[in-house]
Every structure is written in structure tokens, then in C-alpha cells.
Design an enzyme around this catalytic site. Structure first.
Site, PDB file in Angstrom:
ATOM      1  N   GLN A  12       0.828  -1.216   0.000  1.00  0.00           N
ATOM      2  CA  GLN A  12       0.000   0.000   0.000  1.00  0.00           C
ATOM      3  C   GLN A  12       0.864   1.268   0.000  1.00  0.00           C
ATOM      4  O   GLN A  12       0.608   2.197  -0.765  1.00  0.00           O
ATOM      5  CB  GLN A  12      -0.940   0.005   1.222  1.00  0.00           C
ATOM      6  CG  GLN A  12      -1.977   1.123   1.154  1.00  0.00           C
ATOM      7  CD  GLN A  12      -2.688   1.383   2.482  1.00  0.00           C
ATOM      8  OE1 GLN A  12      -2.364   0.768   3.513  1.00  0.00           O
ATOM      9  NE2 GLN A  12      -3.639   2.295   2.473  1.00  0.00           N
ATOM     10  N   ILE A  35       8.846  -9.484  -2.484  1.00  0.00           N
ATOM     11  CA  ILE A  35       8.921 -10.951  -2.560  1.00  0.00           C
ATOM     12  C   ILE A  35       8.197 -11.472  -3.791  1.00  0.00           C
ATOM     13  O   ILE A  35       8.363 -12.607  -4.203  1.00  0.00           O
ATOM     14  CB  ILE A  35       8.360 -11.590  -1.259  1.00  0.00           C
ATOM     15  CG1 ILE A  35       8.789 -13.046  -1.135  1.00  0.00           C
ATOM     16  CG2 ILE A  35       6.842 -11.435  -1.167  1.00  0.00           C
ATOM     17  CD1 ILE A  35       8.500 -13.668   0.217  1.00  0.00           C
ATOM     18  N   TYR A 141       2.083  -7.531  16.514  1.00  0.00           N
ATOM     19  CA  TYR A 141       2.497  -6.402  15.670  1.00  0.00           C
ATOM     20  C   TYR A 141       3.090  -5.279  16.540  1.00  0.00           C
ATOM     21  O   TYR A 141       4.143  -4.730  16.228  1.00  0.00           O
ATOM     22  CB  TYR A 141       1.265  -5.905  14.913  1.00  0.00           C
ATOM     23  CG  TYR A 141       1.488  -4.768  13.948  1.00  0.00           C
ATOM     24  CD1 TYR A 141       2.205  -4.958  12.768  1.00  0.00           C
ATOM     25  CD2 TYR A 141       0.932  -3.513  14.190  1.00  0.00           C
ATOM     26  CE1 TYR A 141       2.358  -3.917  11.858  1.00  0.00           C
ATOM     27  CE2 TYR A 141       1.078  -2.472  13.275  1.00  0.00           C
ATOM     28  CZ  TYR A 141       1.793  -2.678  12.115  1.00  0.00           C
ATOM     29  OH  TYR A 141       1.943  -1.650  11.208  1.00  0.00           O
TER      30      TYR A 141
HETATM   31  N1  LIG Z   1      -0.592   0.982   5.703  1.00  0.00           N
HETATM   32  C1  LIG Z   1      -0.750   1.494   6.926  1.00  0.00           C
HETATM   33  O1  LIG Z   1      -1.833   1.993   7.262  1.00  0.00           O
HETATM   34  C2  LIG Z   1       0.409   1.471   7.890  1.00  0.00           C
HETATM   35  C3  LIG Z   1       0.282   2.151   9.094  1.00  0.00           C
HETATM   36  C4  LIG Z   1       1.345   2.122  10.007  1.00  0.00           C
HETATM   37  C5  LIG Z   1       2.523   1.475   9.677  1.00  0.00           C
HETATM   38  N2  LIG Z   1       2.619   0.831   8.486  1.00  0.00           N
HETATM   39  C6  LIG Z   1       3.868   0.121   8.191  1.00  0.00           C
HETATM   40  O2  LIG Z   1       4.357   0.469   6.910  1.00  0.00           O
HETATM   41  C7  LIG Z   1       5.048  -0.647   6.332  1.00  0.00           C
HETATM   42  C8  LIG Z   1       4.456  -0.944   4.955  1.00  0.00           C
HETATM   43  O3  LIG Z   1       3.075  -1.153   5.098  1.00  0.00           O
HETATM   44  P1  LIG Z   1       2.084  -1.390   3.856  1.00  0.00           P
HETATM   45  O4  LIG Z   1       0.762  -0.922   4.312  1.00  0.00           O
HETATM   46  O5  LIG Z   1       2.664  -0.862   2.613  1.00  0.00           O
HETATM   47  O6  LIG Z   1       2.050  -2.991   3.853  1.00  0.00           O
HETATM   48  P2  LIG Z   1       1.449  -3.960   2.737  1.00  0.00           P
HETATM   49  O7  LIG Z   1       0.971  -5.187   3.442  1.00  0.00           O
HETATM   50  O8  LIG Z   1       0.492  -3.243   1.855  1.00  0.00           O
HETATM   51  O9  LIG Z   1       2.732  -4.310   1.849  1.00  0.00           O
HETATM   52  C9  LIG Z   1       3.762  -5.126   2.341  1.00  0.00           C
HETATM   53  C10 LIG Z   1       4.579  -5.604   1.154  1.00  0.00           C
HETATM   54  O10 LIG Z   1       5.610  -6.453   1.658  1.00  0.00           O
HETATM   55  C11 LIG Z   1       5.745  -7.560   0.793  1.00  0.00           C
HETATM   56  N3  LIG Z   1       6.305  -8.691   1.545  1.00  0.00           N
HETATM   57  C12 LIG Z   1       5.674  -9.561   2.354  1.00  0.00           C
HETATM   58  N4  LIG Z   1       6.556 -10.461   2.826  1.00  0.00           N
HETATM   59  C13 LIG Z   1       7.757 -10.158   2.300  1.00  0.00           C
HETATM   60  C14 LIG Z   1       9.067 -10.722   2.412  1.00  0.00           C
HETATM   61  N5  LIG Z   1       9.302 -11.810   3.170  1.00  0.00           N
HETATM   62  N6  LIG Z   1      10.062 -10.125   1.725  1.00  0.00           N
HETATM   63  C15 LIG Z   1       9.833  -9.040   0.959  1.00  0.00           C
HETATM   64  N7  LIG Z   1       8.639  -8.470   0.804  1.00  0.00           N
HETATM   65  C16 LIG Z   1       7.610  -9.023   1.471  1.00  0.00           C
HETATM   66  C17 LIG Z   1       4.333  -7.847   0.295  1.00  0.00           C
HETATM   67  O11 LIG Z   1       4.371  -8.565  -0.948  1.00  0.00           O
HETATM   68  C18 LIG Z   1       3.768  -6.434   0.149  1.00  0.00           C
HETATM   69  O12 LIG Z   1       3.940  -5.941  -1.161  1.00  0.00           O
HETATM   70  C19 LIG Z   1       4.923  -1.784   7.354  1.00  0.00           C
HETATM   71  O13 LIG Z   1       6.056  -1.777   8.183  1.00  0.00           O
HETATM   72  C20 LIG Z   1       3.712  -1.390   8.166  1.00  0.00           C
HETATM   73  O14 LIG Z   1       3.748  -1.934   9.457  1.00  0.00           O
HETATM   74  C21 LIG Z   1       1.592   0.814   7.577  1.00  0.00           C
END
Ligand SMILES: NC(=O)c1ccc[n+]([C@@H]2O[C@H](COP(=O)([O-])OP(=O)(O)OC[C@H]3O[C@@H](n4cnc5c(N)ncnc54)[C@H](O)[C@@H]3O)[C@@H](O)[C@H]2O)c1
Length: 321
Positions: A12, A35, A141
Site C-alpha cells: 500500500q 517478494i 504487531y
Molecule cells: N498501511 C498502513 O496503514 C500502515 C500504518 C502504520 C505502519 N505501516 C507500516 O508500513 C510498512 C508498509 O506497510 P504497507 O501498508 O505498505 O504494507 P502492505 O501489506 O500493503 O505491503 C507489504 C509488502 O511487503 C511484501 N512482503 C511480504 N513479505 C515479504 C518478504 N518476506 N520479503 C519481501 N517483501 C515481502 C508484500 O508482498 C507487500 O507488497 C509496514 O512496516 C507497516 O507496518 C503501515
């Protein structure tokens, strides 16, 4: 000019951050990794490598081959999924992070990774949660995020790695659907409003959580990464927010654009319990004072923009293409 490696780039945040970073630093200066690979413009529009972040050797090789000087580590399992698969979450969230920090240490890279409002817990003050306060989260988490904040501080103090982080609230966006967080309802509600004119919320009426629109999150990451190191005291990680909202507030804002929109509630006890352990609203004053954080969008302006963008995305003429 920075040369940046992003992990989890198809998620995202990554899918939009990548585009923004390529605008600012140039396409060849931003190496996307994930990944998985898909046929999205992101995967095809510049350097892209398949990378599982638990594979430390490959991460090092990719970073070294591309001569990166900055790592933005996004790959993680989010709150709701992590609660369903806690051991997998520990291995991915902590294993991936320590691998990325090690690469940053060995190659002298600047480092960014997001923390979350999930780093707080039920004993944290719920209103206007301070930058520095009690952090005893009760979710896997949250445990990962607090440990991650401390580990990033450790790499700064022990090894001099320029680590920086932000505690994001729920992020709302229309490009890539969210990946299994507790605040996902606040994105789904807009999609369902446009597609079906109604939404069933898994979060109970009256449950407040902080949220922010994606353009403000992207701006915050770039501003913090560009900030003069001498200005920054807290590093890992800064509270930021744009609004504190409950589901019925989003629904009533949507009704200003779609008067017939309906919301009903079918509460998911697992995600509701996570939501209730988090703050109602957090205090972003340290981010404001130390590096000039300011959110541009509020609930009104974000709702207008979300509905406009999603209406275009799902209009019959666009769908037919
Ligand atoms: N989206 C939010 O609202 C939000 C809020 C607070 C913090 N965060 C943090 O921001 C970061 C990114 O969040 P996001 O919302 O983009 O997450 P997401 O779940 O949308 O995307 C995560 C990505 O990581 C990839 N992934 C999964 N396992 C993997 C691995 N072993 N190796 C490499 N890639 C891998 C997935 O394919 C995916 O594209 C995270 O640390 C999350 O905790 C997000």
C-alpha cells in the site's frame, strides 16, 4: 542525490512512495524490491528485484550491486494478519528488519522504516498520546514495532547508522488496497461507497483511531529523510497524524457526496480488540517541531479526493478499458 532501495515496494505505501521517489530522485535512483512481482507499472517502470527480506545475503548483494546509500524498509506483516500468524510475524518483521539494518550498517546507508500507532497499548494514555510515553502493546504487531523502534535506536547509538522512523496512523489511499491492518475499514468504506453505496464495518461505531491520507504520509517520509540530522532528537519513531475519526464520522462525510450511502456494523472481535488497545488520538508536536511535519488533508478534503479518484477508477468507461 540519494540512491534508494525499497523493500515491500508493491504494498500500500511502497507502490505510491516508489512513484513519488522516482519523481524526486530519478527513476534509476530508486530500486524497488518485493517478494513477488506483478505486471503493475511500478514493477515495470524502473529497476526491480525480487527479494525476500528474510534472505540477508541476497539483500546485501542487491544493495551492493546497485550501490545504494539509503534503505527504506517497508516489508512487514500488518496488525490483523500478524495477530492471526504471530510466529510468522515475528520472523518476518524482526528478521527482515535486522537484516535491513545490517545492510545499512555494512554499506553506511541512511535508513527509514515505519513504526505504527500499534506500538502503543492499553496502558498508554489514550488521548493526545505523547511522543514519549508507556509502550506496552498487547499484539504481536505492537511487540514487533516497539522492538523495531528500539533496535533502530540501537543501530544509531551503537553503530552510527542514520536511522529515522515515523509512527504512522491508519493510512488511507486509492491506488493499492491495504494489506491486513486494523484500520483497513477506513479504506474499504470508500471503495464500497463508490461500488455499492453501502458498507458493513467490522469496527464498532464510536471507536476512534488516528488516520492520515497517503499524500501526507509520502511527504512526511521524504521530509524526515531530508531533514538535517542536527535537528532530529527522537528519530525512532515520530508520532504523526492528520485526524482522529470513528466509522460513523467517515460515513457522514461520505453522505455529503453520496446522500443514500448506508453503513451497518458487524463487529469482528479480533480487530475490534486491537483497535481498543490503541490510542484514540496521538500528539504529533515533536514531528512538527523537529522537522516541520504538517498534514495537508483533513477528513473533509480527503473524503472529496478519495471519492473523486475512486469514482474515476470504477467509472464504466475506465472499467471497460
Ligand atoms: N498501511 C498502513 O496503514 C500502515 C500504518 C502504520 C505502519 N505501516 C507500516 O508500513 C510498512 C508498509 O506497510 P504497507 O501498508 O505498505 O504494507 P502492505 O501489506 O500493503 O505491503 C507489504 C509488502 O511487503 C511484501 N512482503 C511480504 N513479505 C515479504 C518478504 N518476506 N520479503 C519481501 N517483501 C515481502 C508484500 O508482498 C507487500 O507488497 C509496514 O512496516 C507497516 O507496518 C503501515
Amino acid at each position: 542525490m540519494k540512491k534508494i532501495l525499497i523493500t515491500g515496494a508493491l504494498g500500500q505505501i511502497g507502490s505510491e512512495l516508489l512513484v513519488k521517489l522516482r519523481e524526486v530522485y530519478g527513476t534509476d535512483h530508486v530500486v524497488a524490491t518485493d517478494i513477488r512481482k506483478n505486471d503493475s507499472e511500478i514493477a515495470l517502470s524502473g529497476p526491480f528485484e525480487i527479494l525476500d527480506v528474510t534472505d540477508s545475503k541476497r539483500m546485501f548483494e542487491i544493495a551492493k550491486n546497485h550501490q545504494v546509500d539509503t534503505i527504506i524498509h517497508l516489508a512487514a506483516l500488518l496488525s490483523a494478519t500478524a495477530e492471526a500468524k504471530p510466529l510468522l510475524a515475528w520472523n518476518l518483521n524482526m528478521g527482515g528488519l535486522v537484516n535491513a539494518l545490517e545492510v545499512a550498517r555494512e554499506l553506511s546507508c541512511q535508513f527509514f522504516t515505519p513504526s505504527s500507532i500499534g506500538a502503543f497499548g492499553p496502558t498508554t494514555p489514550k488521548e493526545n498520546t505523547p511522543q514519549e510515553t508507556i509502550q506496552r502493546p498487547t499484539t504481536m504487531y505492537g511487540v514487533n514495532k516497539v522492538a523495531g523502534e528500539l533496535l533502530c535506536d540501537y543501530y544509531f547509538h551503537k553503530f552510527g547508522v542514520d536511522t529515522r522512523g515515523i509512527r504512522f496512523p491508519g493510512l488511507i489511499s486509492y491506488v493499492t488496497p491495504p494489506g491486513g491492518g486494523t484500520t483497513d475499514y477506513a479504506v474499504e468504506i470508500y471503495y464500497e461507497a463508490v461500488k455499492r453505496g453501502k458498507y458493513t464495518s467490522y469496527i464498532e461505531k464510536g471507536t476512534f483511531m488516528d488516520m492520515m491520507y497517503m499524500p501526507d504520509a509520502l511527504k512526511a517520509i521524504i521530509t524526515l529523510m531530508e531533514a538535517n540530522a542536527a535537528q532530529i532528537k527522537h528519530r525512532n519513531a515520530f508520532n504523526v497524524t492528520a485526524m482522529s475519526v470513528a466509522p460513523e464520522m467517515i460515513a457522514s462525510e461520505i453522505r455529503k457526496h453520496i446522500p443514500e450511502f448506508e453503513i451497518e456494523y458487524h463487529v469482528d472481535p479480533a480487530r475490534q480488540a486491537i483497535a481498543e488497545s490503541w490510542p484514540n488520538s496521538i500528539d504529533p508536536s515533536a514531528a512538527r517541531e523537529e522537522w516541520g511535519f504538517a498534514a495537508e488533508y483533513n477528513l473533509q478534503t480527503m473524503t472529496s479526493d478519495m471519492l473523486e479518484k475512486l469514482s474515476k477508477k470504477y467509472s464504466p468507461s475506465t472499467m471497460a478499458k
